[in-house]
Design an enzyme around this catalytic site. Structure first.
Site, mmCIF file in Angstrom:
data_model
loop_
_atom_site.group_PDB
_atom_site.id
_atom_site.type_symbol
_atom_site.label_atom_id
_atom_site.label_comp_id
_atom_site.label_asym_id
_atom_site.label_seq_id
_atom_site.Cartn_x
_atom_site.Cartn_y
_atom_site.Cartn_z
ATOM 1 N N HIS A 6 -1.973 -1.014 -2.313
ATOM 2 C CA HIS A 6 -2.929 -1.893 -2.976
ATOM 3 C C HIS A 6 -2.742 -1.835 -4.489
ATOM 4 O O HIS A 6 -2.657 -0.763 -5.079
ATOM 5 C CB HIS A 6 -4.361 -1.486 -2.628
ATOM 6 C CG HIS A 6 -4.784 -1.879 -1.251
ATOM 7 N ND1 HIS A 6 -4.775 -0.991 -0.202
ATOM 8 C CD2 HIS A 6 -5.195 -3.069 -0.740
ATOM 9 C CE1 HIS A 6 -5.191 -1.613 0.898
ATOM 10 N NE2 HIS A 6 -5.433 -2.871 0.594
ATOM 11 N N TYR B 183 -11.100 -1.806 2.143
ATOM 12 C CA TYR B 183 -10.524 -1.116 3.295
ATOM 13 C C TYR B 183 -11.095 0.293 3.468
ATOM 14 O O TYR B 183 -10.678 1.032 4.344
ATOM 15 C CB TYR B 183 -8.997 -1.003 3.131
ATOM 16 C CG TYR B 183 -8.254 -2.242 3.537
ATOM 17 C CD1 TYR B 183 -7.675 -2.359 4.801
ATOM 18 C CD2 TYR B 183 -8.122 -3.307 2.674
ATOM 19 C CE1 TYR B 183 -6.997 -3.497 5.179
ATOM 20 C CE2 TYR B 183 -7.439 -4.448 3.032
ATOM 21 C CZ TYR B 183 -6.876 -4.534 4.284
ATOM 22 O OH TYR B 183 -6.199 -5.662 4.652
ATOM 23 N N ARG C 224 0.857 -1.235 7.759
ATOM 24 C CA ARG C 224 0.566 -2.425 8.557
ATOM 25 C C ARG C 224 1.482 -2.470 9.783
ATOM 26 O O ARG C 224 2.548 -1.845 9.797
ATOM 27 C CB ARG C 224 0.752 -3.691 7.720
ATOM 28 C CG ARG C 224 -0.099 -3.753 6.459
ATOM 29 C CD ARG C 224 0.238 -4.997 5.651
ATOM 30 N NE ARG C 224 -0.574 -5.115 4.441
ATOM 31 C CZ ARG C 224 -0.232 -4.602 3.258
ATOM 32 N NH1 ARG C 224 0.921 -3.934 3.150
ATOM 33 N NH2 ARG C 224 -1.009 -4.748 2.206
ATOM 34 N N ARG D 165 -5.764 0.637 9.930
ATOM 35 C CA ARG D 165 -5.462 0.765 8.489
ATOM 36 C C ARG D 165 -6.735 1.136 7.733
ATOM 37 O O ARG D 165 -6.701 1.964 6.822
ATOM 38 C CB ARG D 165 -4.868 -0.543 7.974
ATOM 39 C CG ARG D 165 -4.461 -0.543 6.513
ATOM 40 C CD ARG D 165 -3.556 -1.734 6.237
ATOM 41 N NE ARG D 165 -3.468 -2.115 4.841
ATOM 42 C CZ ARG D 165 -2.660 -1.560 3.946
ATOM 43 N NH1 ARG D 165 -1.857 -0.560 4.313
ATOM 44 N NH2 ARG D 165 -2.626 -1.982 2.703
ATOM 45 N N HIS E 47 -5.430 -3.766 13.080
ATOM 46 C CA HIS E 47 -5.540 -3.646 11.627
ATOM 47 C C HIS E 47 -6.694 -2.728 11.226
ATOM 48 O O HIS E 47 -6.708 -2.200 10.099
ATOM 49 C CB HIS E 47 -5.733 -5.026 11.002
ATOM 50 C CG HIS E 47 -5.409 -5.069 9.539
ATOM 51 N ND1 HIS E 47 -4.129 -4.917 9.033
ATOM 52 C CD2 HIS E 47 -6.211 -5.221 8.448
ATOM 53 C CE1 HIS E 47 -4.151 -4.988 7.724
ATOM 54 N NE2 HIS E 47 -5.408 -5.170 7.330
ATOM 55 N N LYS F 247 3.829 -6.859 2.088
ATOM 56 C CA LYS F 247 3.048 -8.094 2.092
ATOM 57 C C LYS F 247 2.840 -8.655 0.694
ATOM 58 O O LYS F 247 2.823 -9.869 0.490
ATOM 59 C CB LYS F 247 1.694 -7.843 2.763
ATOM 60 C CG LYS F 247 0.828 -9.082 2.904
ATOM 61 C CD LYS F 247 -0.478 -8.755 3.587
ATOM 62 C CE LYS F 247 -1.369 -9.980 3.712
ATOM 63 N NZ LYS F 247 -2.670 -9.664 4.362
#
Length: 329
Positions: free
Chosen positions: A307, A316, A200, A284, A281, A225
């Site tokens: 994740h 994603y 990120r 990513r 983003h 995050k």
């Protein structure tokens, strides 16, 4: 009374009422007249006798007051505090915040939802989630005397479809060409590094040399995050980017750019490249999709991306059919 003693005294032009109670300590309040002070004391004594002292009565507290307290006591402890504080300030200035909790029905919440939907389902969903959590905290921890949470009884906006934006043919080159006109020399290395690692923006800008091992080809992120740490394996190209950055300057971080400066530079860069629909983003998404296309397994990609939920990981992941044909033989 043994449990509580009320006294009154005049200070300047106002009367001060003082209640001393063995369970709640000392409470004071000033009034324009002694009669108002006496009336308040009687009200407080009745509340104490009923065992409701310190509780929030729905007809005496507005939603905006709860949201303000939530901002002070809950939001400030979050990593995304600044973003949530802006959202809360907008909510506090919304007409719905002027309602007392006894009037904050599910119908009122639904009306608010429908009024906000033109601004986007995702934005509306965030607002409703904030209100719901604020009321939950107030009920369970702040003594709000509310039997149920009105947000629980309305239909939430439909979840927005996950973005599927990846770099199309020639767009990488357009970004690179546009970067030559960027005054900040770190912007293009950051873009390449993002595509190579799937990290990120905040993780990249927060990297320090102390948490990087070029020899082992690893970058350590102490806080991400989702609240945990992770190690990110670095590709040969990512190591090359970092090596160039180290030879370019002597700074504690490989990418010495603050978040706002990078945001402005990215906006200018994508306009020059005529890629205004591309978000940083999205890189990513590009990185994670490439990891799968190269043959990495789900656990391997999850290790890199951080994740914990395979379902979120797949949000994603947007594979391109053309990149899989070669593997079919």
């Amino acid at each position: 009374m043994e449990a509580k003693v009320a006294t009154y005294r005049k200070r300047n032009s106002k009367w001060q009422a003082i209640i001393r109670h063995k369970n709640i300590g000392t409470v004071t309040r000033s009034f324009k007249s002694k009669s108002h002070a006496i009336k308040w004391v009687h009200e407080q004594e009745n509340i104490i006798e009923a065992g409701h002292y310190g509780l929030l009565k729905p007809d005496s507290v507005m939603l905006g007051e709860l949201l303000s307290r939530y901002c002070r006591e809950i939001t400030q402890g979050k990593r995304s505090a600044k973003t949530e504080e802006r959202r809360l300030n907008r909510l506090i200035n919304d007409p719905i915040s002027t309602l007392t909790l006894d009037k904050l029905s599910s119908a009122e919440i639904a009306t608010f939802r429908d009024r906000r939907l033109p601004d986007g389902a995702r934005t509306t969903h965030y607002d409703l989630t904030l209100i719901r959590h604020c009321l939950k905290i107030a009920i369970h921890e702040w003594g709000l005397m509310l039997s149920s949470n009105p947000v629980d009884f309305i239909k939430m906006p439909p979840a927005s479809k996950p973005r599927q934006r990846r770099l199309n043919e020639g767009e990488y080159e357009r970004l690179e060409q546009a970067s030559h006109l960027t005054l900040n020399p770190h912007i293009w290395p950051i873009i390449v590094f993002a595509i190579e690692t799937g990290m990120r923006r905040g993780e990249i800008l927060g990297l320090t040399w102390d948490n990087i091992s070029l020899e082992r080809q690893l970058a350590y992120l102490p806080l991400t995050k989702n609240g945990t740490s992770r190690e990110v394996p670095l590709s040969t190209k990512a190591v090359h980017v970092l090596s160039n950055q180290r030879s370019r300057q002597d700074t504690p971080t490989p990418f010495p750019v603050n978040a706002n400066a990078f945001r402005l530079a990215w906006e200018r860069l994508r306009k020059r490249a005529d890629l205004c629909d591309l978000r940083f983003h999205d890189l990513r998404h590009e990185a994670i999709s490439r990891f799968f296309e190269t043959g990495l397994s789900i656990p391997e990609v999850a290790l890199i991306s951080g994740h914990k939920d395979a379902k979120m990981l797949f949000r994603y992941t947007h594979l391109k059919a053309g990149n899989i044909i070669a593997k079919l033989g």
